[in-house]
Design an enzyme around this catalytic site. Structure first.
Site, PDB file in Angstrom:
ATOM      1  N   ASP A  62      -1.634  26.872 -16.023  1.00 54.69           N
ATOM      2  CA  ASP A  62      -1.071  25.482 -16.081  1.00 54.69           C
ATOM      3  C   ASP A  62      -1.625  24.495 -16.831  1.00 54.69           C
ATOM      4  OD1 ASP A  62       0.354  26.579 -13.737  1.00 54.69           O
ATOM      5  OD2 ASP A  62      -0.480  25.028 -12.342  1.00 54.69           O
ATOM      6  N   HIS A 204      -6.170  27.770 -15.705  1.00 54.95           N
ATOM      7  CA  HIS A 204      -5.667  26.826 -16.581  1.00 54.95           C
ATOM      8  C   HIS A 204      -6.362  27.111 -18.207  1.00 54.95           C
ATOM      9  CE1 HIS A 204      -5.645  25.053 -12.752  1.00 54.95           C
ATOM     10  NE2 HIS A 204      -4.975  23.991 -13.107  1.00 54.95           N
TER      11      HIS A 204
HETATM   12 NI    NI Z   1      -1.450  20.959 -13.152  1.00 57.07          NI
END
Ligand code: NI
Length: 237
Positions: A62, A204
């Site tokens: 993400d 991430h």
């Molecule tokens: Ni996010």
């Protein structure tokens, strides 16, 4: 064998046996190819079925694309033959179009994480829709296709949004809090100890530690026999 010797004699029996084995081998190869075609046509059912006896897992990222960190991740995934799923922020896509082109080229699944990381259920519905559509436009401009999977920031989604948007929200099942932990060993150990068949791992790609950890996770889980898939193979729509 005796059957072949009986009707053909030893010399011809040897040749015939080789021919028969070759035909059997070809039949096995054709059957395998058919099975693979079926799997790609009906990916969902097959992987759900597959997940009963295999180790299948999806890596998802993400908040990107980042630049250096994401490029490093893409290099590492390519070396390992792994496809992942990226939930991109529209505003970052616009700044890093070449990273997104590379993702597409490498065969990763590209989904949306909204345009500017809004919590969709805490803003006006029209604004939420605009955030989603804007991100889709920006992504489609580069990849040539509108994303069909969305990871709503903070996992925030509701029935009103669902009704307006023809996309599949994808949450996660393993969260190492990599953005907060920022420690390679802790991230790797957490994921490797928690992971099970069918899991969706949330990470991430904008942090160096996350990227190093993700590649180590791939190495460790591949050794354990895990197969990495993209979320379209795991999520029921
Ligand atoms: Ni996010």
């Amino acid at each position: 064998m005796q059957f072949f010797y009986g009707i053909l004699g030893k010399k011809r029996a040897g040749k015939t046996l080789i021919a028969v084995l070759a035909v059997v081998l070809i039949m096995i190869l054709v059957a395998g190819a058919n099975a693979r075609t079926k799997r790609s046509k009906d990916a969902l059912q097959n992987v759900v079925a597959m997940s009963h006896y295999e180790k299948v897992v999806a890596l998802t990222f993400d908040d990107g694309p980042g630049y250096k960190t994401t490029m490093k991740l893409l290099d590492g995934l390519k070396e390992r033959g792994v496809r992942a799923t990226f939930f991109l922020l529209g505003e970052k896509v616009e700044q890093r179009t070449e990273v997104v082109e590379r993702m597409k080229e490498d065969g990763h699944l590209i989904g949306s994480h909204t345009y500017s990381h809004v919590q969709l259920d805490s803003v006006n519905l029209e604004y939420a829709i605009e955030e989603i559509e804007h991100a889709n436009e920006v992504i489609a401009k580069i990849t040539g296709e509108y994303p069909t999977y969305i990871r709503p920031p903070y996992g925030a989604w509701n029935a009103q949004i669902e009704e307006r948007v023809d996309m599949t929200p994808v949450l996660w099942t393993v969260d190492p809090f990599d953005w907060n932990v920022k420690d390679v060993d802790r991230i790797v150990n957490y994921v490797v100890s928690e992971v099970k068949n069918g899991d969706i791992i949330l990470m991430h790609d904008i942090y160096e530690t996350s990227v190093v950890a993700a590649l180590e996770i791939v190495d460790r889980l591949q050794k354990e026999g895990y197969i990495f898939v993209t979320v379209d193979d795991l999520v029921i729509e």
